[in-house]
Design an enzyme around this catalytic site. Sequence first.
Site, PDB file in Angstrom:
ATOM      1  N   HIS A 225       0.864  -1.181   0.000  1.00 13.47           N
ATOM      2  CA  HIS A 225       0.000   0.000   0.000  1.00 13.47           C
ATOM      3  C   HIS A 225       0.902   1.232   0.000  1.00 13.47           C
ATOM      4  O   HIS A 225       1.854   1.299   0.766  1.00 13.47           O
ATOM      5  CB  HIS A 225      -0.901  -0.081   1.240  1.00 13.47           C
ATOM      6  CG  HIS A 225      -1.486   1.215   1.671  1.00 13.47           C
ATOM      7  ND1 HIS A 225      -2.224   2.015   0.835  1.00 13.47           N
ATOM      8  CD2 HIS A 225      -1.458   1.857   2.867  1.00 13.47           C
ATOM      9  CE1 HIS A 225      -2.615   3.087   1.514  1.00 13.47           C
ATOM     10  NE2 HIS A 225      -2.155   3.014   2.735  1.00 13.47           N
ATOM     11  N   TYR A 256      -6.101   9.246   1.205  1.00 14.94           N
ATOM     12  CA  TYR A 256      -6.248   9.862   2.528  1.00 14.94           C
ATOM     13  C   TYR A 256      -5.013  10.704   2.841  1.00 14.94           C
ATOM     14  O   TYR A 256      -3.955  10.529   2.211  1.00 14.94           O
ATOM     15  CB  TYR A 256      -6.501   8.801   3.617  1.00 14.94           C
ATOM     16  CG  TYR A 256      -5.372   7.818   3.849  1.00 14.94           C
ATOM     17  CD1 TYR A 256      -4.287   8.151   4.656  1.00 14.94           C
ATOM     18  CD2 TYR A 256      -5.404   6.549   3.285  1.00 14.94           C
ATOM     19  CE1 TYR A 256      -3.256   7.238   4.879  1.00 14.94           C
ATOM     20  CE2 TYR A 256      -4.381   5.631   3.502  1.00 14.94           C
ATOM     21  CZ  TYR A 256      -3.310   5.987   4.302  1.00 14.94           C
ATOM     22  OH  TYR A 256      -2.290   5.107   4.525  1.00 14.94           O
ATOM     23  N   ASP A 541     -29.034 -19.719  16.764  1.00 14.88           N
ATOM     24  CA  ASP A 541     -30.308 -20.416  16.922  1.00 14.88           C
ATOM     25  C   ASP A 541     -30.301 -21.604  15.969  1.00 14.88           C
ATOM     26  O   ASP A 541     -29.789 -21.515  14.862  1.00 14.88           O
ATOM     27  CB  ASP A 541     -31.509 -19.493  16.706  1.00 14.88           C
ATOM     28  CG  ASP A 541     -31.564 -18.909  15.306  1.00 14.88           C
ATOM     29  OD1 ASP A 541     -30.493 -18.797  14.645  1.00 14.88           O
ATOM     30  OD2 ASP A 541     -32.668 -18.549  14.862  1.00 14.88           O
TER      31      ASP A 541
HETATM   32  C1  FAD Z   1       1.623   2.055   4.531  1.00 16.99           C
HETATM   33  C2  FAD Z   1       0.657   1.649   5.568  1.00 16.99           C
HETATM   34  C3  FAD Z   1      -0.224   2.568   6.075  1.00 16.99           C
HETATM   35  C4  FAD Z   1      -1.128   2.188   7.055  1.00 16.99           C
HETATM   36  N1  FAD Z   1      -1.956   3.135   7.572  1.00 16.99           N
HETATM   37  C5  FAD Z   1      -2.779   2.803   8.563  1.00 16.99           C
HETATM   38  C6  FAD Z   1      -3.578   3.792   9.185  1.00 16.99           C
HETATM   39  O1  FAD Z   1      -3.477   4.959   8.853  1.00 16.99           O
HETATM   40  N2  FAD Z   1      -4.442   3.409  10.149  1.00 16.99           N
HETATM   41  C7  FAD Z   1      -4.545   2.113  10.529  1.00 16.99           C
HETATM   42  O2  FAD Z   1      -5.365   1.830  11.394  1.00 16.99           O
HETATM   43  N3  FAD Z   1      -3.797   1.150   9.985  1.00 16.99           N
HETATM   44  C8  FAD Z   1      -2.918   1.470   9.026  1.00 16.99           C
HETATM   45  N4  FAD Z   1      -2.142   0.505   8.439  1.00 16.99           N
HETATM   46  C9  FAD Z   1      -2.321  -0.910   8.851  1.00 16.99           C
HETATM   47  C10 FAD Z   1      -1.585  -1.164  10.145  1.00 16.99           C
HETATM   48  O3  FAD Z   1      -0.322  -0.589  10.110  1.00 16.99           O
HETATM   49  C11 FAD Z   1      -1.438  -2.648  10.440  1.00 16.99           C
HETATM   50  O4  FAD Z   1      -2.628  -3.310  10.183  1.00 16.99           O
HETATM   51  C12 FAD Z   1      -1.035  -2.882  11.883  1.00 16.99           C
HETATM   52  O5  FAD Z   1       0.073  -2.100  12.210  1.00 16.99           O
HETATM   53  C13 FAD Z   1      -0.701  -4.347  12.133  1.00 16.99           C
HETATM   54  O6  FAD Z   1      -0.237  -4.487  13.443  1.00 16.99           O
HETATM   55  P1  FAD Z   1       0.320  -5.890  13.956  1.00 16.99           P
HETATM   56  O7  FAD Z   1       0.765  -5.677  15.340  1.00 16.99           O
HETATM   57  O8  FAD Z   1      -0.679  -6.923  13.675  1.00 16.99           O
HETATM   58  O9  FAD Z   1       1.517  -6.229  12.976  1.00 16.99           O
HETATM   59  P2  FAD Z   1       3.022  -5.692  12.948  1.00 16.99           P
HETATM   60  O10 FAD Z   1       3.118  -4.292  13.337  1.00 16.99           O
HETATM   61  O11 FAD Z   1       3.528  -6.049  11.591  1.00 16.99           O
HETATM   62  O12 FAD Z   1       3.724  -6.562  14.039  1.00 16.99           O
HETATM   63  C14 FAD Z   1       3.990  -7.933  13.849  1.00 16.99           C
HETATM   64  C15 FAD Z   1       5.301  -8.218  14.534  1.00 16.99           C
HETATM   65  O13 FAD Z   1       5.504  -9.619  14.544  1.00 16.99           O
HETATM   66  C16 FAD Z   1       6.872  -9.837  14.459  1.00 16.99           C
HETATM   67  N5  FAD Z   1       7.084 -11.220  13.986  1.00 16.99           N
HETATM   68  C17 FAD Z   1       6.577 -11.792  12.891  1.00 16.99           C
HETATM   69  N6  FAD Z   1       6.975 -13.064  12.781  1.00 16.99           N
HETATM   70  C18 FAD Z   1       7.761 -13.309  13.846  1.00 16.99           C
HETATM   71  C19 FAD Z   1       8.464 -14.441  14.300  1.00 16.99           C
HETATM   72  N7  FAD Z   1       8.473 -15.599  13.616  1.00 16.99           N
HETATM   73  N8  FAD Z   1       9.174 -14.338  15.448  1.00 16.99           N
HETATM   74  C20 FAD Z   1       9.183 -13.183  16.156  1.00 16.99           C
HETATM   75  N9  FAD Z   1       8.552 -12.075  15.761  1.00 16.99           N
HETATM   76  C21 FAD Z   1       7.834 -12.139  14.622  1.00 16.99           C
HETATM   77  C22 FAD Z   1       7.341  -8.792  13.473  1.00 16.99           C
HETATM   78  O14 FAD Z   1       8.714  -8.522  13.601  1.00 16.99           O
HETATM   79  C23 FAD Z   1       6.476  -7.614  13.827  1.00 16.99           C
HETATM   80  O15 FAD Z   1       7.120  -6.695  14.677  1.00 16.99           O
HETATM   81  C24 FAD Z   1      -1.205   0.854   7.494  1.00 16.99           C
HETATM   82  C25 FAD Z   1      -0.316  -0.086   6.961  1.00 16.99           C
HETATM   83  C26 FAD Z   1       0.611   0.309   6.020  1.00 16.99           C
HETATM   84  C27 FAD Z   1       1.552  -0.700   5.487  1.00 16.99           C
END
Ligand code: FAD
Length: 813
Positions: A225, A256, A541
């Site tokens: 994105h 946005y 249900d």
């Molecule tokens: C460009 C962009 C703009 C966005 N804008 C918005 C916005 O304005 N508003 C909004 O609400 N959302 C927005 N989003 C979406 C939002 O950022 C994500 O949906 C959200 O941050 C996801 O959070 P998370 O904690 O699930 O994942 P993440 O933040 O990706 O965290 C997952 C973590 O898991 C860790 N991990 C993964 N696998 C392993 C493993 N095997 N061992 C140890 N650690 C591991 C990773 O290192 C990571 O730190 C945006 C996303 C993008 C890309």
Amino acid sequence: MTGQQRVVVIGAGVVGAAVADELTARGWTDVTVLDQGPPWAAGGSSSHAPGLVFQANGSKTMTEFATYTVEKLCSLDLDGEPCFLQVGGLEVATTPERLQDLHRRHGWLASWGVHSRVLSPAECLEHYPILDEGQVLGGLLIPTDGLAKAVRAIEAQGRRAIERGARFVADCEVLAVDTEDGAVTGVSTSFGDFAADIVLCCAGIWGQKVAAMVGMTLPLTPLAHQLAWTGPVPALAGQVAEVVRPILRHQDQDLYYRDNYDQLIVGYYGHDPTPVDVSDIATQFRDGVMPSVLEFTPDDFAPAWQESRKLIPALDEADITEGINGLFSFTTDGFPLIGESPQVKGFWVAEAVWVTHSAGVARAVAEWLVNGQSSYDLHECDVNRFEAHQLAPDYVLARDCQNFVEVYDIVHPLQPMDHPRPLRTSPFYTRHLELAGQMLEASGWERPQWLDANAGLIEGRDIPTPNDWAARYWSPIVGAEAQATRETVALYDMTALKRLEVRGPGATEFLQRLSTGNVDKSIGAVTYCLLLDERGHIRSDVTVARLGPQHYQVGVNGNLDLDWFQRHLPDDGSVFVTDITPGTCCLGLWGPHARDVLQPLTSADVSNAAFRYFRAQQLYVGMVPVTAMRLSYVGELGWELYTTADMGLKLWDTLWEGGQEHGILAAGRGAFTSLRLEKGYRSFGADMTSEHTPAEAGLEFAVKMDKSDFIGKAALAHLADTLPRKRLTCLTIDDPHAVVMGKDPVISGDDVVGYVTSAAFGYTAGVGIAYAWLPAELAAPGKPLEIGYFADRVKATVSEEPIVDPSMSRLRS
Ligand SMILES: Cc1cc2nc3c(=O)[nH]c(=O)nc-3n(C[C@H](O)[C@H](O)[C@H](O)COP(=O)(O)OP(=O)(O)OC[C@H]3O[C@@H](n4cnc5c(N)ncnc54)[C@H](O)[C@@H]3O)c2cc1C
């Protein structure tokens, strides 16, 4: 769940950190959060998300997740720096259709208790002075929206969890989830092993990889994105605060915006979807670049920049100086994935969650783990909601990409997916096509909304045309089919209704324990009852037909019911639950002439005396072996006729031929919904959810408190002396053209007092019908109310229910 458990959370993004905070706040302090990245900005999506929080959502639960996130982050700071900048949110319209839709969104917010206001173009400019007034037709202002400072929120929640006893371990990649006897025992990592009773996957875009460690399919797709930063915008020169204007959405162009001092940050969903295979996503930073960030593709962004300059002419003086293609997860239906793996006990997921919903989702998960259920209704978000085909990789990829494309689109509640279709077809599909059925789709099944072959039925009937929005996916034939069903007899394809076979020596005891009805009756008895949770709230249900001493057929609402049954199977192997939906089919034969059609086709006696209402029999219709149940969702004499898929077409043809002299017709879902609401039959998911008790939903009759113990009984006994504070209530609408569609706010004077669940015009009652949740004191027949409908208000009156056949004489005839 009993007592505190050892929890390992995989992922210290905004979701993982929030879960650690919510769990430790509830006294579960043995929580270890592992992340492969460095502390707080670990390199996942949260580390670069611009953090816009728009609360408006057609789903009540998703809005509640967002409002909780807003409230929580507003109360949090990190060393005095706020975690939320509550500057408000502004969604603007540049097309008449969007302006209409902003009114609909305003209605949703009102229904879910969030204040918002529809603005004139001049008011939009007051709030966002650099807009081009000539472009904007109006806007929706949500004053409590704003910007989440995601990385700050991670650290603030993480630190608080650590103070309560949690551990956060950085630079620690989980390599395997360890299991024994179908339950998790811990994780193996680059940092050693960690023992656990519960492993919670909050791994964001890496979620599929982690879930695969226990053989679980997670239906999500990481998609790129675009996010771009402008250089200084001269018109904003001197802005010293990070944000002063509301966050802004320009959905007509998939855009946005947010302030960033004297610059803007621009997000764009208009480019072609760019899915990324999880195996291609790095796990570590590369030269300082986060693994969730791909290189910016300026050509894809060119239309966004052009449109941005149109909406905000001040951008003519600025350039894009930086950009990324950031990765985050999309799902097939736009909802997150929350819950426990169906195969591996103790493996949980909280995936595909936006920053917007992060704290709400975390709270839901923590409540679920600690209390055994959440205070939120999670049926839309439960990871076990999917049908088997919805887990197919090709399906997931196609739907997730389409959801990226449609993220800001105006989607009508009846709009079916375009692709992939057709997926599931009942044996009656070809007959529906021959009759020019106008097909819509539900859970993959193709179903006619109406059939053009019935056009001749319109003549001489008074079928009011609904207003514009309700007139989509509609034809006057819907009304004609509904009326004709009550006059003659109609065939309805009910195959999509999920059904389970429950067999075995423990089957009766099992169903007695899970359901509110007494199913231990004679063979042939059919019981309508509920599945409750431990709080005595409605999970579903169901209709339970006893077909043998140890054999039941149970009509359920979806895969979550199958999952619930499977989780409660006794360990001794005395009960077998099988989903028989795909191998069987069902026709509703309903209408006053139903018996006239059926009797000559069977040697069984189907008279009222021999085959009573709410009884089942196995018989032949012509040459077709059928399980016949005398039930009707449309409130007419008739039967649900079940047979195996191979005999379905023969069943249709036999009934069709036999029905000709009785005026038989094939009818669609439009007529079905109208007739269902005339009869007051509730639909789980729309009319009632796990937020509601049987008494509130008007379903006390389905609860047999005098039978043996069942899940939820103790809670209901506790509530016995408490009068419901809210009630599912029937409203009628006088204006026949004012057809509301559901989720609309109900208004008394100037106050929003409830919301509509299901609505339709009642073609045989000649009146609009809307079911709504209202405070009990307003649910008094005759009470005048209004329903907010786009920019209008529709007059409505609380009515006695059901509207049609309250004495049940048609059904029992
Ligand atoms: C460009 C962009 C703009 C966005 N804008 C918005 C916005 O304005 N508003 C909004 O609400 N959302 C927005 N989003 C979406 C939002 O950022 C994500 O949906 C959200 O941050 C996801 O959070 P998370 O904690 O699930 O994942 P993440 O933040 O990706 O965290 C997952 C973590 O898991 C860790 N991990 C993964 N696998 C392993 C493993 N095997 N061992 C140890 N650690 C591991 C990773 O290192 C990571 O730190 C945006 C996303 C993008 C890309």
